[in-house]
Scaffold this active site. Sequence first.
Site, PDB file in Angstrom:
ATOM      1  N   ASP A 153       0.724  -0.909  -0.076  1.00 14.83           N
ATOM      2  CA  ASP A 153       0.193   0.016  -0.013  1.00 14.83           C
ATOM      3  C   ASP A 153       0.828   1.273   0.140  1.00 14.83           C
ATOM      4  O   ASP A 153       1.840   1.376   0.753  1.00 14.83           O
ATOM      5  CB  ASP A 153      -1.134  -0.067   1.191  1.00 14.83           C
ATOM      6  N   ILE A 154       0.480   2.231  -0.668  1.00 15.65           N
ATOM      7  CA  ILE A 154       1.475   3.305  -0.953  1.00 15.65           C
ATOM      8  C   ILE A 154       1.033   4.476   0.215  1.00 15.65           C
ATOM      9  O   ILE A 154      -0.106   4.582   0.853  1.00 15.65           O
ATOM     10  CB  ILE A 154       0.991   4.264  -2.146  1.00 15.65           C
ATOM     11  N   GLU A 183      -4.692   2.536  -4.514  1.00 18.73           N
ATOM     12  CA  GLU A 183      -3.407   2.495  -4.051  1.00 18.73           C
ATOM     13  C   GLU A 183      -2.715   0.794  -3.716  1.00 18.73           C
ATOM     14  O   GLU A 183      -1.692   1.036  -3.028  1.00 18.73           O
ATOM     15  CB  GLU A 183      -2.779   3.414  -3.382  1.00 18.73           C
TER      16      GLU A 183
END
Length: 309
Positions: free
Chosen positions: A190-191, A233
């Site tokens: 996950d960003i 994301e």
Amino acid sequence: MDEQLDLAPAGYLVMDQNLKIMDMNRMMLEIAGIEQAPDHMHDLLTIASRVYFQTYFIPAIMTHGTVSEMYLKLKSPGGPVPVLMNTRKRNGLFECVIMQVSVRNEYETELLNAKREAEGISRATEEANSQLKKLLNEVECKQAELNILNDRLKELTVTDVLTGLKNRRYLEEFLPELMAADSLYLLMIDIDYFKRVNDTYGHHAGDVVLKKLAEVLKGTIGKAGFAARLGGEEFVAVLPAMDTQKAAEMAEQIRRNVELFDWPYRPITVSIGLACNLGGDALADLLNRADAALYESKNNGRNRVTVAI
């Protein structure tokens, strides 16, 4: 089948995904001029409509879940019966409503036109037979082109349009098979603070970041596995035939490569959760464990890898 549906003023039938007929109402039998339902949908259709149906129906219903007003001809003791068929996929079955229509003077498709000519040529002279062979060769070429297009369509349905990675549908369809054949590791990625990119630079910038991250993932993983985009994301990396140490090293390499990448807008980092496929796991179990490890990485300050216990 209940009486009201059985006596409905329209044909109704239900097929499974192999096109085997499961049920059919009385009006459908009357339209087709038969006394009992055949085993397979192909048994209802003329040869030309069978070719058209096989070519277009399966790709359309599997991609969109519906098919509207497909023009077909049914075999009947009194001759071909033109109909319009509407179909919806529900609970793994294809439910079809069929309405009889007047004969249309227009061509159905190029394949149907070729078939009509072929049927006429088969009763003609030796010269006409030569023309028939030529037409059949053209149909085979068209069929080969359609097969290529259908393969491309199938590929598009399991590919994320923005990043070019595999998508969630691909994971749901093919990952359980990989899990059953071998142990594997799954990285949930996950960003960190991705919303800040969109809020500060706009959604176009966010799309650029997602594409660049996909490049980093593919470049880092190489032939050791593959990456997919779950949505937003969130990404995953699938690493088959690997032990815990190597999987953790790969996760750390991904994290470091993202951190050191020359991002166009602002520094980007990722948080990663790593989980191993245990015997008898369902896909949801594996995703949940990797997701829990990911959130532990988030809660412990982000830009780190957590291995699920």
